[in-house]
Motif scaffolding. Structure first.
Motif, PDB file in Angstrom:
ATOM      1  N   THR A 193      18.469  26.334  27.908  1.00  0.00           N
ATOM      2  CA  THR A 193      18.677  25.015  28.494  1.00  0.00           C
ATOM      3  C   THR A 193      18.570  23.931  27.441  1.00  0.00           C
ATOM      4  N   LEU A 194      17.604  24.047  26.553  1.00  0.00           N
ATOM      5  CA  LEU A 194      17.403  23.043  25.501  1.00  0.00           C
ATOM      6  C   LEU A 194      18.639  22.906  24.630  1.00  0.00           C
ATOM      7  N   VAL A 195      19.147  24.003  24.166  1.00  0.00           N
ATOM      8  CA  VAL A 195      20.307  23.960  23.278  1.00  0.00           C
ATOM      9  C   VAL A 195      21.544  23.489  24.047  1.00  0.00           C
ATOM     10  N   LEU A 196      21.664  23.917  25.285  1.00  0.00           N
ATOM     11  CA  LEU A 196      22.790  23.486  26.105  1.00  0.00           C
ATOM     12  C   LEU A 196      22.792  21.964  26.288  1.00  0.00           C
ATOM     13  N   TRP A 197      21.635  21.386  26.666  1.00  0.00           N
ATOM     14  CA  TRP A 197      21.563  19.933  26.834  1.00  0.00           C
ATOM     15  C   TRP A 197      21.765  19.221  25.502  1.00  0.00           C
ATOM     16  N   HIS A 198      21.248  19.789  24.425  1.00  0.00           N
ATOM     17  CA  HIS A 198      21.433  19.175  23.107  1.00  0.00           C
ATOM     18  C   HIS A 198      22.917  19.107  22.750  1.00  0.00           C
ATOM     19  N   GLU A 199      23.633  20.199  22.951  1.00  0.00           N
ATOM     20  CA  GLU A 199      25.075  20.220  22.680  1.00  0.00           C
ATOM     21  C   GLU A 199      25.816  19.234  23.586  1.00  0.00           C
ATOM     22  N   THR A 200      25.411  19.172  24.837  1.00  0.00           N
ATOM     23  CA  THR A 200      26.052  18.262  25.787  1.00  0.00           C
ATOM     24  C   THR A 200      25.860  16.817  25.360  1.00  0.00           C
ATOM     25  N   ILE A 201      24.638  16.447  24.978  1.00  0.00           N
ATOM     26  CA  ILE A 201      24.360  15.073  24.548  1.00  0.00           C
ATOM     27  C   ILE A 201      25.087  14.762  23.253  1.00  0.00           C
ATOM     28  N   LYS A 202      25.080  15.675  22.305  1.00  0.00           N
ATOM     29  CA  LYS A 202      25.799  15.454  21.032  1.00  0.00           C
ATOM     30  C   LYS A 202      27.289  15.222  21.291  1.00  0.00           C
ATOM     31  N   GLU A 235      17.292  10.600  21.310  1.00  0.00           N
ATOM     32  CA  GLU A 235      18.043  11.804  21.665  1.00  0.00           C
ATOM     33  C   GLU A 235      17.105  12.883  22.211  1.00  0.00           C
ATOM     34  N   THR A 236      15.980  13.086  21.555  1.00  0.00           N
ATOM     35  CA  THR A 236      14.992  14.068  22.007  1.00  0.00           C
ATOM     36  C   THR A 236      14.446  13.702  23.385  1.00  0.00           C
ATOM     37  N   TYR A 237      14.153  12.415  23.580  1.00  0.00           N
ATOM     38  CA  TYR A 237      13.648  11.975  24.880  1.00  0.00           C
ATOM     39  C   TYR A 237      14.685  12.232  25.969  1.00  0.00           C
ATOM     40  N   LEU A 238      15.935  11.891  25.694  1.00  0.00           N
ATOM     41  CA  LEU A 238      17.002  12.065  26.678  1.00  0.00           C
ATOM     42  C   LEU A 238      17.181  13.540  27.035  1.00  0.00           C
ATOM     43  N   ILE A 239      17.140  14.405  26.050  1.00  0.00           N
ATOM     44  CA  ILE A 239      17.278  15.844  26.303  1.00  0.00           C
ATOM     45  C   ILE A 239      16.107  16.352  27.135  1.00  0.00           C
ATOM     46  N   SER A 240      14.892  15.950  26.785  1.00  0.00           N
ATOM     47  CA  SER A 240      13.732  16.413  27.567  1.00  0.00           C
ATOM     48  C   SER A 240      13.777  15.850  28.988  1.00  0.00           C
ATOM     49  N   LEU A 241      14.284  14.637  29.141  1.00  0.00           N
ATOM     50  CA  LEU A 241      14.457  14.047  30.476  1.00  0.00           C
ATOM     51  C   LEU A 241      15.410  14.896  31.319  1.00  0.00           C
ATOM     52  N   LEU A 242      16.523  15.263  30.738  1.00  0.00           N
ATOM     53  CA  LEU A 242      17.501  16.082  31.464  1.00  0.00           C
ATOM     54  C   LEU A 242      16.924  17.446  31.827  1.00  0.00           C
ATOM     55  N   ILE A 243      16.157  18.020  30.934  1.00  0.00           N
ATOM     56  CA  ILE A 243      15.530  19.313  31.226  1.00  0.00           C
ATOM     57  C   ILE A 243      14.535  19.169  32.375  1.00  0.00           C
ATOM     58  N   ARG A 244      13.715  18.105  32.344  1.00  0.00           N
ATOM     59  CA  ARG A 244      12.706  17.900  33.398  1.00  0.00           C
ATOM     60  C   ARG A 244      13.326  17.715  34.773  1.00  0.00           C
ATOM     61  N   TYR A 245      14.492  17.096  34.841  1.00  0.00           N
ATOM     62  CA  TYR A 245      15.075  16.768  36.141  1.00  0.00           C
ATOM     63  C   TYR A 245      16.225  17.682  36.553  1.00  0.00           C
ATOM     64  N   THR A 246      16.492  18.712  35.789  1.00  0.00           N
ATOM     65  CA  THR A 246      17.604  19.606  36.102  1.00  0.00           C
ATOM     66  C   THR A 246      17.511  20.171  37.516  1.00  0.00           C
ATOM     67  N   ASP A 247      16.332  20.566  37.932  1.00  0.00           N
ATOM     68  CA  ASP A 247      16.163  21.198  39.248  1.00  0.00           C
ATOM     69  C   ASP A 247      15.400  20.306  40.220  1.00  0.00           C
ATOM     70  N   ARG A 248      15.654  18.996  40.188  1.00  0.00           N
ATOM     71  CA  ARG A 248      14.926  18.078  41.074  1.00  0.00           C
ATOM     72  C   ARG A 248      15.887  17.180  41.846  1.00  0.00           C
ATOM     73  N   PRO A 249      16.583  17.726  42.841  1.00  0.00           N
ATOM     74  CA  PRO A 249      17.541  16.925  43.610  1.00  0.00           C
ATOM     75  C   PRO A 249      16.884  15.857  44.476  1.00  0.00           C
ATOM     76  N   GLU A 250      15.577  15.935  44.684  1.00  0.00           N
ATOM     77  CA  GLU A 250      14.897  14.946  45.523  1.00  0.00           C
ATOM     78  C   GLU A 250      14.890  13.554  44.897  1.00  0.00           C
TER      79      GLU A 250
END
Length: 175
Positions: free
Chosen positions: A9-18, A33-48
């Motif tokens: 997931t980390l590498v996938l989001w990193h490639e997506t952001i790049k 960039e690191t903050y944005l990637i970690s944000l996306l990882i944290r909220y990937t499975d949070r539809p609420e």
């Protein structure tokens, strides 16, 4: 769009952001960039996240003790950034302008900033730039001409200006 082949997931989001940064001609600092990637990882499975009323959560957070307040305000800032960047059409469904999410998110980050040099201050200042990167994850411009004009005129979005220039040869003028 290049095929993303990474397994983590980390590498996938990193490639997506790049790729999004390249698409919108933005180069984020390593910290953002690191903050944005970690944000996306944290909220990937949070539809609420979509069910929240951000202004209410912001006001409730202001009544908390500092540590709890800061955590709640960070969540508000993060969720507003995700909304403005990944789900800009949801603003219309909620009968608000995208500015609502931008202004609230900036305020949340600025409120928990300790200095003019910390990550939260950077997030507040670069909120629209980060929004532009997130909106650029989609390859096709999804902004209609008036939306693009509003985002450029009111928020200074460079991605919106680029979309707007794609619709016309004229040079837009700020109100």
């Amino acid at each position: 769009m290049p095929l993303l082949t990474s397994e983590t997931t980390l590498v996938l989001w990193h490639e997506t952001i790049k790729n999004a940064e390249i698409r919108c001609s933005i180069s984020l600092t390593q910290e953002l960039e690191t903050y944005l990637i970690s944000l996306l990882i944290r909220y990937t499975d949070r539809p609420e996240v979509a069910q929240q009323i951000f202004a209410k959560t912001f006001l409730e957070a202001m009544q908390q003790r500092e540590r709890q307040r800061n955590a709640c305000l960070q969540n508000v800032g993060d969720q507003c950034l995700l909304y403005a960047g990944l789900f800009p059409r949801q603003a219309q469904k909620k009968h608000v302008k995208i500015n609502y999410f931008v202004d609230l998110g900036r305020s949340a980050y600025a409120t928990i900033s300790n200095t003019a040099n910390d990550i939260y201050w950077s997030l507040a200042l670069q909120f629209v730039t980060l929004m532009d990167v997130l909106q650029s994850i989609r390859e096709t411009p999804d902004l209609m001409p008036l939306e693009a004009y509003d985002q450029w005129n009111e928020l200074g979005s460079q991605r919106a200006l680029s979309c707007l220039l794609g619709y016309t040869r004229g040079v837009p003028v700020k109100k």
